[in-house]
Design an enzyme around this catalytic site. Structure first.
Site, PDB file in Angstrom:
ATOM      1  N   HIS A  65      11.784 -55.336  -1.326  1.00 59.43           N
ATOM      2  CA  HIS A  65      13.087 -55.134  -1.960  1.00 59.43           C
ATOM      3  C   HIS A  65      14.166 -54.798  -0.935  1.00 59.43           C
ATOM      4  O   HIS A  65      15.364 -54.816  -1.269  1.00 59.43           O
ATOM      5  CB  HIS A  65      12.988 -54.014  -2.997  1.00 59.43           C
ATOM      6  CG  HIS A  65      14.010 -54.118  -4.091  1.00 59.43           C
ATOM      7  ND1 HIS A  65      14.906 -55.166  -4.186  1.00 59.43           N
ATOM      8  CD2 HIS A  65      14.291 -53.308  -5.154  1.00 59.43           C
ATOM      9  CE1 HIS A  65      15.683 -54.998  -5.228  1.00 59.43           C
ATOM     10  NE2 HIS A  65      15.333 -53.869  -5.838  1.00 59.43           N
ATOM     11  N   ASP A  75      16.554 -59.295  -3.323  1.00 61.02           N
ATOM     12  CA  ASP A  75      17.062 -58.625  -4.520  1.00 61.02           C
ATOM     13  C   ASP A  75      16.300 -59.099  -5.759  1.00 61.02           C
ATOM     14  O   ASP A  75      15.614 -60.132  -5.734  1.00 61.02           O
ATOM     15  CB  ASP A  75      18.552 -58.899  -4.698  1.00 61.02           C
ATOM     16  CG  ASP A  75      19.385 -58.290  -3.573  1.00 61.02           C
ATOM     17  OD1 ASP A  75      18.936 -57.254  -3.027  1.00 61.02           O
ATOM     18  OD2 ASP A  75      20.447 -58.849  -3.243  1.00 61.02           O
TER      19      ASP A  75
END
Length: 435
Positions: free
Chosen positions: A406, A410
């Site tokens: 992450h 995204d």
């Protein structure tokens, strides 16, 4: 007497100096004679022993009849390994390039081959020792008499065993002693434990086994992945009806033309290639303060073996058709299970596909394989009721999972990526139309 008279007269006439000179002359004559005798004796003595010693030394020296087996080069990223087991024993006959031992490294198992034909004299290391490239492992005799030196010792050891000694009755004194031997004291009765005290498992029913180097390497890399990446997993479900129908319809013609069975993995690899091209950030990786975007697609496939998890790489997957992908998968999986896969075949990779469905896994959260940024998890196919066209019908469904870093990827890109996988697998015709 005459010599003493001469010396006395000389001393009377010329004083002490003449006598001293004559004494020195006589002493020099004696030394010269002794030296001459010594040289003649030495010359006589050294003539015979030299010939005898030269013949004896030539008989003992046998240059070139012994070779050493050493640890081979194990790869650029591997500096040492553990000698797992010996495939031969001292005294065994081996041929050139025949494997005599195996080394277990962090990634692969490597054979140590005999450099020449001969008989193993001895091993210089033990099983479980850590060895490095160039270390000596065994001494091998290449002489023609090596077998004859080993065979008699084995025959001599076997002869006494072939003639067992006749049984003899034990003397009565021995039986008396045995009868008089006091009995061992009976163990004390076990103490009753209270209900509140925990019942610990007995130690004699536990086994402690050292971890293999491959298992330790896998454990280290997976833990580093958890500690380094900001892991997040997103899920989706895929209707496998059309892909399974396509496979069932063309599997015979596919095998007849390409010589390999048509599986489901090639369809998911093609779908992953399409998704990586649509979302290139999933194919990228963080390197320090930079992001490296890879303009190629090398897909790793996770293969579980008896020794641990290995991840060989399908290189240039974006340039392959389904037949090439299936052939490459079968070849890599066979090598992995046989322990014959090389380090180069596992190096690199920009994305990983793991199929836990072959073991019956319904859903999971796979862990990223560093230095990649994402991994796709496939699972088992289960018939479930689905609403299709307003009606509830049974459909073969599969859960798919995408674990991603992450920090780089995204949620939007991750969901789009997994959605593209779903669209291509459910409707493979999209690949033909590039939509």
């Amino acid at each position: 007497m005459m010599l003493r008279a001469v010396i006395r007269r000389a001393s009377t006439r010329g004083g002490g100096s003449s006598a001293s000179g004559l004494g020195k002359s006589l002493q020099s004559s004696r030394v010269a004679a002794s030296t001459q005798s010594f040289h003649s004796l030495s010359a006589t003595q050294t003539l015979v022993p030299r010939g005898t010693d030269a013949r004896s030394f030539h008989h003992r020296s046998c240059p070139g009849d012994v070779v050493e087996a050493v640890v081979p080069h194990m790869g650029e990223s591997i500096t040492d390994g553990t000698l797992a087991n010996f495939l031969k024993k001292p005294g065994d006959r081996v041929e050139a390039d025949e494997a005599i031992a195996q080394i277990e490294t962090d990634k692969v198992t490597i054979d140590i081959a005999s450099p020449a034909s001969g008989v193993i004299q001895e091993f210089l290391v033990k099983e479980g020792d850590t060895v490095e490239p160039g270390n000596k492992v065994a001494i091998i005799s290449t002489s023609a008499d090596a077998v004859s030196h080993v065979a008699p010792s084995e025959k001599v050891a076997e002869k006494p065993a072939a003639k067992p000694s006749p049984p003899t009755e034990a003397p009565k004194v021995e039986s008396t002693k045995v009868a008089e031997k006091p009995k061992a004291p009976s163990p004390p009765p076990p103490t009753k434990q209270s209900a509140k005290e925990p019942q610990l498992p007995p130690k004699d029913r536990e086994r402690r086994v050292p971890m293999t180097r491959l298992r330790k390497r896998v454990a280290t890399r997976l833990k580093d992945s958890q500690n380094t990446f900001a892991l997040l997993t997103t899920f989706n479900e895929v209707d496998m009806t059309n892909l399974m129908k396509l496979r069932s319809q063309y599997k015979d013609a596919f095998f007849e033309k390409h010589g390999v069975k048509l599986g489901l993995m090639s369809g998911f690899i093609k779908a992953a290639v399409s998704a990586l091209q649509a979302q290139p950030v999933v194919n990228a990786v963080i390197d320090g303060d930079d992001i490296i975007y890879r303009d190629y697609v090398d897909i790793s496939i996770a293969v579980g073996t008896s020794k641990g998890l290995v991840v060989p790489v399908i290189r240039g997957a974006d340039q392959m058709n389904c037949a090439d992908i299936e052939k490459t998968i079968n070849s890599l999986a066979k090598k992995a299970n046989e322990g014959a896969i090389s380090i180069d075949e596992m190096a690199g990779g920009s994305f990983t596909v793991s199929n836990g469905g072959v073991y019956g896994s319904l859903i999971s959260t796979p862990i990223i394989n560093p230095p990649q940024s994402a991994i796709l998890g496939m699972h088992s196919i289960v018939q479930r009721p689905m609403v299709v066209g307003g009606s509830v019908v049974p459909r073969p469904m599969m859960y798919v999972a995408l674990t991603y870093d992450h920090r780089l990827i995204d949620g939007r890109e991750a969901v789009y990526f997994l959605r593209r996988i779903k669209d291509v697998v459910e409707d493979p015709q999209r690949l033909l139309l590039d939509i």
